[in-house]
Design a protein around this motif. Structure first.
Motif, PDB file in Angstrom:
ATOM      1  N   SER A   1      14.168   1.914  -3.554  1.00 35.93           N
ATOM      2  CA  SER A   1      14.541   2.039  -4.961  1.00 35.93           C
ATOM      3  C   SER A   1      13.343   2.490  -5.789  1.00 35.93           C
ATOM      4  CB  SER A   1      15.077   0.706  -5.488  1.00 35.93           C
ATOM      5  OG  SER A   1      15.304   0.777  -6.880  1.00 35.93           O
ATOM      6  N   ASP A   2      12.189   1.855  -5.561  1.00 37.98           N
ATOM      7  CA  ASP A   2      10.987   2.243  -6.293  1.00 37.98           C
ATOM      8  C   ASP A   2      10.542   3.656  -5.921  1.00 37.98           C
ATOM      9  OD1 ASP A   2      10.791  -0.025  -7.798  1.00 37.98           O
ATOM     10  OD2 ASP A   2       9.376  -1.045  -6.482  1.00 37.98           O
ATOM     11  N   TYR A   3      10.713   4.011  -4.655  1.00 34.14           N
ATOM     12  CA  TYR A   3      10.342   5.369  -4.233  1.00 34.14           C
ATOM     13  C   TYR A   3      11.170   6.404  -4.994  1.00 34.14           C
ATOM     14  CZ  TYR A   3      10.430   9.604  -1.388  1.00 34.14           C
ATOM     15  OH  TYR A   3      10.390  10.919  -0.982  1.00 34.14           O
ATOM     16  N   TYR A   4      12.476   6.192  -5.057  1.00 32.83           N
ATOM     17  CA  TYR A   4      13.328   7.147  -5.770  1.00 32.83           C
ATOM     18  C   TYR A   4      13.031   7.148  -7.271  1.00 32.83           C
ATOM     19  CZ  TYR A   4      16.206   8.075  -1.653  1.00 32.83           C
ATOM     20  OH  TYR A   4      16.654   8.487  -0.422  1.00 32.83           O
ATOM     21  N   GLN A   5      12.657   5.981  -7.803  1.00 33.54           N
ATOM     22  CA  GLN A   5      12.338   5.913  -9.230  1.00 33.54           C
ATOM     23  C   GLN A   5      11.089   6.724  -9.547  1.00 33.54           C
ATOM     24  OE1 GLN A   5      14.476   4.364 -11.368  1.00 33.54           O
ATOM     25  NE2 GLN A   5      13.251   5.352 -12.946  1.00 33.54           N
ATOM     26  N   THR A   6      10.084   6.626  -8.678  1.00 33.03           N
ATOM     27  CA  THR A   6       8.871   7.424  -8.891  1.00 33.03           C
ATOM     28  C   THR A   6       9.159   8.913  -8.729  1.00 33.03           C
ATOM     29  OG1 THR A   6       8.221   7.155  -6.559  1.00 33.03           O
ATOM     30  CG2 THR A   6       7.376   5.545  -8.139  1.00 33.03           C
ATOM     31  N   ARG A   7      10.042   9.257  -7.799  1.00 30.27           N
ATOM     32  CA  ARG A   7      10.417  10.670  -7.620  1.00 30.27           C
ATOM     33  C   ARG A   7      11.153  11.195  -8.846  1.00 30.27           C
ATOM     34  NH1 ARG A   7       9.207  14.197  -3.519  1.00 30.27           N
ATOM     35  NH2 ARG A   7      11.385  14.724  -3.100  1.00 30.27           N
ATOM     36  N   ALA A   8      12.038  10.384  -9.390  1.00 27.60           N
ATOM     37  CA  ALA A   8      12.776  10.801 -10.586  1.00 27.60           C
ATOM     38  C   ALA A   8      11.828  11.027 -11.757  1.00 27.60           C
ATOM     39  CB  ALA A   8      13.833   9.752 -10.941  1.00 27.60           C
ATOM     40  N   GLU A   9      10.812  10.155 -11.884  1.00 27.80           N
ATOM     41  CA  GLU A   9       9.831  10.314 -12.955  1.00 27.80           C
ATOM     42  C   GLU A   9       9.023  11.594 -12.766  1.00 27.80           C
ATOM     43  OE1 GLU A   9       7.526   9.295 -16.382  1.00 27.80           O
ATOM     44  OE2 GLU A   9       9.541   8.831 -15.640  1.00 27.80           O
TER      45      GLU A   9
ATOM     46  N   ALA B   1       8.801   4.057   3.882  1.00 23.26           N
ATOM     47  CA  ALA B   1      10.142   3.927   3.301  1.00 23.26           C
ATOM     48  C   ALA B   1      10.752   5.297   3.044  1.00 23.26           C
ATOM     49  CB  ALA B   1      10.066   3.122   2.010  1.00 23.26           C
ATOM     50  N   ALA B   2       9.928   6.224   2.574  1.00 24.10           N
ATOM     51  CA  ALA B   2      10.419   7.584   2.331  1.00 24.10           C
ATOM     52  C   ALA B   2      10.863   8.236   3.627  1.00 24.10           C
ATOM     53  CB  ALA B   2       9.333   8.420   1.657  1.00 24.10           C
ATOM     54  N   ALA B   3      10.132   7.968   4.731  1.00 20.51           N
ATOM     55  CA  ALA B   3      10.487   8.567   6.021  1.00 20.51           C
ATOM     56  C   ALA B   3      11.804   8.010   6.553  1.00 20.51           C
ATOM     57  CB  ALA B   3       9.367   8.324   7.024  1.00 20.51           C
ATOM     58  N   GLN B   4      12.141   6.763   6.182  1.00 26.03           N
ATOM     59  CA  GLN B   4      13.377   6.144   6.673  1.00 26.03           C
ATOM     60  C   GLN B   4      14.425   6.021   5.563  1.00 26.03           C
ATOM     61  OE1 GLN B   4      12.763   2.655   9.280  1.00 26.03           O
ATOM     62  NE2 GLN B   4      10.569   2.920   8.890  1.00 26.03           N
ATOM     63  N   GLN B   5      14.321   6.874   4.574  1.00 24.60           N
ATOM     64  CA  GLN B   5      15.203   6.745   3.417  1.00 24.60           C
ATOM     65  C   GLN B   5      16.681   6.861   3.774  1.00 24.60           C
ATOM     66  OE1 GLN B   5      15.174  10.435   0.815  1.00 24.60           O
ATOM     67  NE2 GLN B   5      13.226  10.716   1.867  1.00 24.60           N
ATOM     68  N   ASP B   6      17.002   7.714   4.744  1.00 24.50           N
ATOM     69  CA  ASP B   6      18.417   7.868   5.118  1.00 24.50           C
ATOM     70  C   ASP B   6      18.975   6.567   5.676  1.00 24.50           C
ATOM     71  OD1 ASP B   6      18.370  10.493   4.297  1.00 24.50           O
ATOM     72  OD2 ASP B   6      17.954  11.301   6.286  1.00 24.50           O
ATOM     73  N   ASN B   7      18.192   5.902   6.546  1.00 20.70           N
ATOM     74  CA  ASN B   7      18.648   4.626   7.115  1.00 20.70           C
ATOM     75  C   ASN B   7      18.798   3.561   6.031  1.00 20.70           C
ATOM     76  OD1 ASN B   7      18.587   5.741   9.687  1.00 20.70           O
ATOM     77  ND2 ASN B   7      16.478   5.075  10.076  1.00 20.70           N
TER      78      ASN B   7
ATOM     79  N   ASP C   1       4.279  -3.559  -6.578  1.00 18.80           N
ATOM     80  CA  ASP C   1       3.105  -2.903  -7.147  1.00 18.80           C
ATOM     81  C   ASP C   1       2.401  -2.140  -6.038  1.00 18.80           C
ATOM     82  OD1 ASP C   1       3.358  -3.686  -9.782  1.00 18.80           O
ATOM     83  OD2 ASP C   1       2.284  -5.567  -9.476  1.00 18.80           O
ATOM     84  N   ILE C   2       1.926  -0.950  -6.360  1.00 12.87           N
ATOM     85  CA  ILE C   2       1.238  -0.121  -5.380  1.00 12.87           C
ATOM     86  C   ILE C   2      -0.263  -0.363  -5.506  1.00 12.87           C
ATOM     87  CG2 ILE C   2       0.964   2.198  -4.456  1.00 12.87           C
ATOM     88  CD1 ILE C   2       3.836   1.175  -4.468  1.00 12.87           C
ATOM     89  N   LYS C   3      -0.912  -0.609  -4.380  1.00 13.82           N
ATOM     90  CA  LYS C   3      -2.352  -0.811  -4.400  1.00 13.82           C
ATOM     91  C   LYS C   3      -3.048   0.445  -4.897  1.00 13.82           C
ATOM     92  CE  LYS C   3      -2.626  -4.130  -0.576  1.00 13.82           C
ATOM     93  NZ  LYS C   3      -3.139  -4.374   0.809  1.00 13.82           N
ATOM     94  N   GLU C   4      -3.992   0.240  -5.812  1.00 10.82           N
ATOM     95  CA  GLU C   4      -4.740   1.375  -6.335  1.00 10.82           C
ATOM     96  C   GLU C   4      -5.847   1.771  -5.375  1.00 10.82           C
ATOM     97  OE1 GLU C   4      -6.211   0.442 -10.151  1.00 10.82           O
ATOM     98  OE2 GLU C   4      -4.229   0.167 -11.059  1.00 10.82           O
TER      99      GLU C   4
ATOM    100  N   ASP D   1       0.840  -1.196   0.000  1.00 13.84           N
ATOM    101  CA  ASP D   1       0.000   0.000   0.000  1.00 13.84           C
ATOM    102  C   ASP D   1       0.875   1.246   0.000  1.00 13.84           C
ATOM    103  OD1 ASP D   1       0.967   0.145   2.618  1.00 13.84           O
ATOM    104  OD2 ASP D   1      -0.815  -0.828   3.437  1.00 13.84           O
ATOM    105  N   LYS D   2       0.243   2.376  -0.197  1.00 10.68           N
ATOM    106  CA  LYS D   2       0.989   3.634  -0.282  1.00 10.68           C
ATOM    107  C   LYS D   2       1.621   4.006   1.051  1.00 10.68           C
ATOM    108  CE  LYS D   2      -1.854   5.356  -4.055  1.00 10.68           C
ATOM    109  NZ  LYS D   2      -2.883   6.332  -4.483  1.00 10.68           N
ATOM    110  N   GLU D   3       1.021   3.518   2.145  1.00 15.24           N
ATOM    111  CA  GLU D   3       1.603   3.811   3.456  1.00 15.24           C
ATOM    112  C   GLU D   3       2.990   3.189   3.587  1.00 15.24           C
ATOM    113  OE1 GLU D   3      -1.492   2.866   2.914  1.00 15.24           O
ATOM    114  OE2 GLU D   3      -2.503   4.733   3.504  1.00 15.24           O
ATOM    115  N   SER D   4       3.169   1.995   3.012  1.00 14.49           N
ATOM    116  CA  SER D   4       4.491   1.349   3.064  1.00 14.49           C
ATOM    117  C   SER D   4       5.520   2.171   2.312  1.00 14.49           C
ATOM    118  CB  SER D   4       4.404  -0.055   2.472  1.00 14.49           C
ATOM    119  OG  SER D   4       3.508  -0.862   3.190  1.00 14.49           O
TER     120      SER D   4
END
Length: 684
Positions: free
Chosen positions: A281-289, A110-116, A679-682, A103-106
């Motif tokens: 990795s997916d979080y950064y990929q979506t940010r790059a897009e 991940a974004a909140a703990q990206q530094d770790n 995959d992110i839940k819609e 889900d999007k919360e996950s």
């Protein structure tokens, strides 16, 4: 009224999703939220067209975008390293299960703990680098130890130069020498020197390793004499005895290898972080897009604009949400006549399975219809006719059906392909029952060989192996139906576009010519020789066929070149177009491959069955039959599945599409959450 007519026309081609253009203008402070929402919806392909580039500017986001891409690559690299040191245990079919659903919360966590997570990735990469350094050091030490092997018989250091009164020369001579040959070299080159001793340490196929002792005052002469024979000193003159030094090197090598193994175990201990690294990795990929799109947006000091294509059925909801939620000025408009929108297909569950086949040729271009529905019917029909064995069809459909049921989240394109083979398996099963093919003639052979009497299942229609000419005629008939359907679709497009002259000249005249020629051919003796019986038409029908062919040919000659105002050129172009009748003949003959592949399946299956039965009625014969049966039919099914797939595609691409379809449309590529690992839940 014009818009109503236009919408009715698009409803006819309902398999192609109607697109609209959405134009959005909003405050700059809402830019991030709007882009993220559009990315979540995944329903808009961004296509920005500026009418006045001087009134706006674009933000340079290349640095931020490259940062996100670099971090995504870092996480990918760490995951690749983990796969090497702590591979996931996966079954043979696990790849069919699709990506994990989160889900999007996950993703937000991940974004909140990206530094770790990035520290973990960096640590894994650093450890892998240390492993490589340790392995390189171990390899270097091993190579050094290997170079000492020829000198292990030496009891002094390799760089030992002698005592106060004697000189010690250590080196190699080319080839295999003995003590006498070395002494002879010295005697010939420096006969005045008598106090000299030669010790052979070792030999190999290329060199002789030796030590020469002489008086110190004769050292230069002795060395010069040896050099004339190719004498060379060791490249690494170490200050230790070779045997002892090799032991030290091997000890250091083992320590380096042990360190590399320890580092590898430390990397493997991070296996629990695999999912975290995949998420980041997916979080950064979506940010790059998102930043890629952001860099394309026209902006002023306080506003920004974005435009693109969306499916018409979603346009109103998107406009309403952006207007109500963000106060944006958004509107949807029809696609301009000179604008070619991206193509998104929407077909039923049966027809959508062939969308991949169509996409391989080319999606519909502007003004073309989506031929997926007709393609799917003929594809499944012709595929089953080519394979035409009920047992093979049952196996294919069962395997594909089980995969589709067991893995409901299988990747979309792969799901469609498996679904296509499921329907092709059903078609093959039906044709196999009609033609009486069950692993070829396996039932006949098994019953005769092991039961002593023949048991068979009769064909519901006929057996192509027994009546190949009949099968050939039906193959040609199916081909004519296939080609005529393609010509009918061309006629439909002419009428839809109000090109009535084109419909008459390019479709009706060809139907008249072709149907007339068929009507003339069927009662002929040549056709009777092929069909095995004479067909007689009434005189009126024969006359109608003859005049239909004549009028069709005349119409083609007179009107095919109607674009030219030069009468002579017009007739010449018409005559050239009439020559295309040979192309129609070639196309019809192409459907003889239906006969060829159908017979190939049956013949190979029969040969396999006969080979398996060669052991007779015995225990050994049963074992032989089982082995030959399984291997032979597996090979036969695999090779003919491939053949049916390739040749069915060819009949669609060359013969069928050649009558009405060109393709060339661009696929719809929405701005969405593009992920590699999950995959992110819609949202519902």
């Amino acid at each position: 009224w014009c818009r109503l007519k236009k919408e009715k026309r698009r409803d006819v081609d309902m398999a192609i999703v109607q697109m609209q253009r959405i134009n959005i203008c909003a405050l700059k402070k809402n830019r991030k939220a709007i882009l993220e929402r559009l990315q979540e919806l995944g329903a808009m392909e961004v296509d920005i067209r500026l009418e006045d580039e001087e009134l706006c500017e674009k933000q340079d986001v290349s640095s931020s975008r490259s940062t996100f891409e670099r971090r995504s690559q870092t996480a990918d690299q760490a995951l690749h390293i983990l796969d090497e040191y702590a591979p996931e245990k996966k079954g043979m079919l696990d790849s069919l299960a699709g990506k994990p659903l989160v889900d999007k919360e996950s993703l937000a966590k991940a974004a909140a703990q990206q530094d770790n997570f990035m520290q973990t990735a960096t640590k894994i990469i650093m450890l892998d680098k240390q492993v490589a350094e340790s392995q390189a050091a171990a390899q270097k030490l091993e190579n050094q130890a290997e170079t000492l092997t020829p000198w292990l018989g030496l009891t002094v250091p390799v760089n030992f130069s002698g005592t106060r009164s004697t000189a010690f020369l250590i080196g190699t001579l080319p080839g295999q020498q003995d003590q006498q040959s070395v002494l002879k070299i010295l005697a010939d080159a420096a006969p005045e020197i008598e106090a000299v001793n030669v010790e052979l340490i070792s030999k190999d196929k290329d060199f002789t390793y030796l030590a020469v002792v002489c008086l110190r005052q004769d050292a230069s002469k002795v060395e010069e004499a040896l050099r004339t024979a190719g004498f060379a000193k060791p490249s690494s003159a170490v200050s230790k005895i070779p045997a002892q030094y090799k032991e030290e090197l091997l000890t250091e090598m083992k320590e380096a290898q042990s360190k590399a193994e320890e580092l590898g175990r430390e990397i493997a201990s991070y296996a629990a972080s695999r999912q975290d690294l995949e998420l980041i990795s997916d979080y950064y990929q979506t940010r790059a897009e998102k930043y890629r799109i952001l860099g394309e947006l026209p902006q002023t000091k306080s506003t920004f604009a974005v435009s693109g294509y969306v499916p018409a059925q979603k346009a109103e909801a998107i406009v309403k949400e952006l207007t109500d939620r963000y106060g944006a000025a958004a509107e949807a408009e029809e696609i301009a006549e000179d604008e070619e929108a991206p193509v998104l297909l929407h077909n039923n569950r049966f027809s959508e399975s062939v969308e991949g086949v169509l996409a391989s040729f080319g999606l519909p271009a502007k003004g073309e219809i989506d031929p997926t529905f007709f393609t799917s019917i003929f594809y499944v029909f012709l595929f089953g006719l080519m394979l035409s064995d009920a047992a093979y069809g049952l196996i294919v459909s069962l395997v594909c059906g089980i995969v589709l049921l067991k893995f409901p989240r299988i990747e979309e394109n792969l799901r469609k392909s498996i679904q296509l083979f499921f329907w092709c398996g059903i078609s093959t099963l039906v044709w196999g029952i009609l033609f009486g093919g069950y692993f070829g003639d396996a039932l006949d052979v098994i019953s005769e060989t092991f039961l002593g009497h023949k048991i068979s299942i009769p064909a519901l229609w006929f057996v192509p192996l027994n009546e190949p000419m009949r099968m050939l005629l039906y193959s040609m008939l199916f081909g004519v139906i296939h080609l005529f359907t393609g010509l009918a679709l061309k006629g439909y497009m002419c009428i839809r576009d109000h090109k009535y002259m084109d419909f008459i000249c390019d479709v009706v005249f060809w139907y008249m010519l072709l149907l007339g020629l068929i009507g003339i051919l069927i009662p002929s003796s040549m056709f009777a020789g092929i069909a095995g019986k004479q067909i007689v038409f009434p005189a009126a029908l024969n006359a109608a066929a003859k005049w239909s062919a004549i009028l069709g040919a005349v119409g083609i000659v007179l009107f095919s070149g109607r674009s030219s105002k030069n009468p002579a050129l017009r007739i010449a172009l018409g005559a050239y177009d009439l020559y295309n009748i040979t192309g129609w003949l070639s196309d019809v003959l192409s459907y003889s491959r239906l006969l060829a592949l159908g017979l190939a399946t049956g013949v190979i299956a029969s040969v396999v069955n006969q080979m398996g039965s060669m052991g007779g009625k015995s225990i050994g014969g049963v074992i032989l039959f089982i082995v030959v049966f399984v291997i032979g039919h597996t090979f036969n099914m695999a090779i003919n599945l491939l053949g049916a797939y390739v040749h069915t595609c060819r009949l669609q691409y060359v013969e069928f599409f050649g009558k009405f379809y060109e393709g060339g449309g661009q696929p719809f590529q929405p701005f969405k959450l593009k992920t590699k690992y999950v995959d992110i839940k819609e949202e519902k």
